[in-house]
Design a protein around this motif. Structure first.
Motif, short mmCIF file in Angstrom:
data_model
loop_
_atom_site.label_atom_id
_atom_site.label_comp_id
_atom_site.label_asym_id
_atom_site.label_seq_id
_atom_site.Cartn_x
_atom_site.Cartn_y
_atom_site.Cartn_z
N LYS A 1 45.37 49.66 70.76
CA LYS A 1 44.28 50.02 69.86
C LYS A 1 44.90 50.27 68.50
CE LYS A 1 41.23 52.20 73.30
NZ LYS A 1 40.52 53.45 73.66
N VAL A 2 44.27 49.77 67.45
CA VAL A 2 44.84 49.92 66.12
C VAL A 2 43.81 50.45 65.14
CG1 VAL A 2 46.57 48.10 66.43
CG2 VAL A 2 44.31 47.50 65.54
N TRP A 3 44.31 51.10 64.13
CA TRP A 3 43.49 51.51 63.00
C TRP A 3 43.55 50.46 61.92
CZ3 TRP A 3 45.61 57.19 62.55
CH2 TRP A 3 44.85 58.02 63.40
N VAL A 4 42.42 50.18 61.32
CA VAL A 4 42.35 49.33 60.13
C VAL A 4 41.86 50.20 58.99
CG1 VAL A 4 41.18 47.39 59.04
CG2 VAL A 4 42.00 47.17 61.38
N ALA B 1 41.50 38.22 60.01
CA ALA B 1 42.85 38.15 59.46
C ALA B 1 43.18 36.71 59.10
CB ALA B 1 43.86 38.68 60.49
N GLN B 2 43.92 36.55 58.02
CA GLN B 2 44.30 35.20 57.58
C GLN B 2 45.11 34.48 58.65
OE1 GLN B 2 46.31 35.61 53.83
NE2 GLN B 2 44.45 36.22 52.72
N ALA B 3 45.80 35.23 59.49
CA ALA B 3 46.63 34.60 60.52
C ALA B 3 45.81 33.92 61.61
CB ALA B 3 47.55 35.66 61.16
N TYR B 4 44.52 34.32 61.73
CA TYR B 4 43.67 33.77 62.79
C TYR B 4 42.34 33.31 62.19
CZ TYR B 4 47.01 36.71 65.29
OH TYR B 4 48.15 37.32 65.73
N LEU C 1 47.63 42.34 71.33
CA LEU C 1 48.57 42.68 70.25
C LEU C 1 48.61 41.62 69.15
CD1 LEU C 1 51.60 44.12 72.30
CD2 LEU C 1 49.50 45.25 71.57
N ARG C 2 47.46 41.01 68.87
CA ARG C 2 47.42 39.98 67.84
C ARG C 2 47.42 40.58 66.44
NH1 ARG C 2 42.78 35.75 69.48
NH2 ARG C 2 43.96 34.39 68.06
N LEU C 3 46.80 41.73 66.31
CA LEU C 3 46.80 42.42 65.01
C LEU C 3 48.10 43.21 64.88
CD1 LEU C 3 43.11 43.68 64.91
CD2 LEU C 3 44.10 41.73 63.68
N LYS C 4 48.82 42.98 63.80
CA LYS C 4 50.14 43.57 63.58
C LYS C 4 50.08 44.64 62.49
CE LYS C 4 51.60 40.17 66.24
NZ LYS C 4 51.90 40.39 67.67
N PRO C 5 50.98 45.63 62.56
CA PRO C 5 51.05 46.61 61.48
C PRO C 5 51.29 45.93 60.13
CG PRO C 5 52.31 47.36 63.38
CD PRO C 5 51.90 45.94 63.67
N GLU C 6 50.62 46.44 59.10
CA GLU C 6 50.75 45.98 57.72
C GLU C 6 50.07 44.64 57.45
OE1 GLU C 6 51.77 48.22 55.75
OE2 GLU C 6 52.52 49.49 57.37
N MET C 7 49.30 44.09 58.39
CA MET C 7 48.54 42.88 58.13
C MET C 7 47.44 43.15 57.10
SD MET C 7 47.62 40.63 61.50
CE MET C 7 48.67 39.27 62.02
N PHE C 8 47.14 42.14 56.28
CA PHE C 8 45.99 42.20 55.39
C PHE C 8 44.79 41.58 56.10
CE2 PHE C 8 49.36 42.54 52.20
CZ PHE C 8 48.87 43.58 51.43
#
Length: 286
Positions: A135-138, A160-163, A197-204
């Motif tokens: 679980k992540v915070w945005v 996310a730009q990565a996806y 875990l597709r969303l990574k720390p420090e992603m825009f």
């Protein structure tokens, strides 16, 4: 030895770092000496008690043996605690201290103090940061003009730009009460499941808020609450200045306004000030 680096996935109990203690041998020797002294003191006290019972020793000798035993026990407990802080005990003694992960997660930071050859002292501070990224915070900046209707629990979608084309669902967890004086924005924190875990720390990322579609907004002062039910006083179509209570279903409050999900239609005239007084008078007439 350094066994983990930022980006590594680790399991609960996995060794992150092996720390060699140069003081371990000295501390272990002190613990062994204190343990030996304690055993001698225990034997001396037992012997003094036996001789006293046989009339061959005085009460003073028993008291002195008891005091020596108490002192030896205190010294042993101190030495044993010192050894335990270095990872040693009677069953296992080693100058190697293993720093283990407290959770399943990902190493997201390692400080210089956790580098090979670094000296670690009490107060060296943090060595690793291990985070559960399931679980992540945005964190987002919410413009002042967009604040109405934003509250905890509001659904959001994150891209996310990565996806490209992938939308990650989540909810608003926190909205700051303060505005940045320069950007005129408030900090918004959203909670998102991240099992893969597709969303990574420090992603825009880009955050889209999904506000409920609201056709009718009324002041909170117009609401009369009775238990878990909500009412407003609506002017009769045929008799002006005659009002009757009508039950309504409400959405989440938006400051001093609240959306009406069910119970009112466009063009209805309601009492917005003094509704509670009107309700009291209405029930007295009944």
């Amino acid at each position: 030895r350094v066994l983990a680096k930022p980006g590594d996935r680790v399991q609960y109990g996995q060794t992150l770092l092996m720390i060699h203690s140069q003081n371990f041998t000295l501390v272990e020797s002190a613990e062994q000496k204190a343990r030996s002294t304690l055993r001698v003191a225990e034997k001396n006290f037992a012997r003094a008690q036996r001789l006293f019972a046989e009339g061959a020793a005085s009460q003073r000798e028993v008291t002195e043996a008891e005091d020596a035993l108490a002192q030896a026990r205190a010294e042993y407990e101190r030495a044993s605690a010192d050894l335990a802080t270095l990872g040693g005990n009677q069953e296992r003694s080693s100058p190697e201290f293993l720093l283990r992960s407290p959770i399943n997660g990902v190493v997201i930071a390692r400080t210089p103090a956790a580098s090979l050859g670094a000296e670690i002292q009490p107060g060296s501070g943090m060595l690793f940061i291990v985070a559960d990224l399931s679980k992540v915070w945005v964190l987002a900046d919410l413009p002042e003009r967009e604040m109405q209707g934003v509250h905890s629990g509001l659904p959001v979608e994150v891209e996310a730009q990565a996806y490209p084309g992938v939308k990650f669902p989540g909810t608003v967890e926190y909205v700051s009460e303060l505005l940045d004086q320069t950007t005129r924005t408030a900090k918004l924190r959203c909670l998102l499941p991240n099992g893969q875990l597709r969303l990574k720390p420090e992603m825009f990322v880009d955050v889209t808020l999904h506000r409920p579609q609201v056709d009718i907004l009324i002041p909170t002062s117009a609401i009369v609450t009775k238990g878990d039910q909500f009412f407003v006083y609506v002017e009769d179509d045929e008799n002006q200045r005659t009002y009757t209570p009508r039950e309504v279903t409400l959405g989440p409050e938006m400051g001093k306004m609240v959306p009406v999900v069910k119970g009112l239609k466009g063009g209805d005239r309601i009492v917005v000030e003094g509704a509670i007084l009107l309700d009291s008078a209405f029930h007295k007439l009944l």
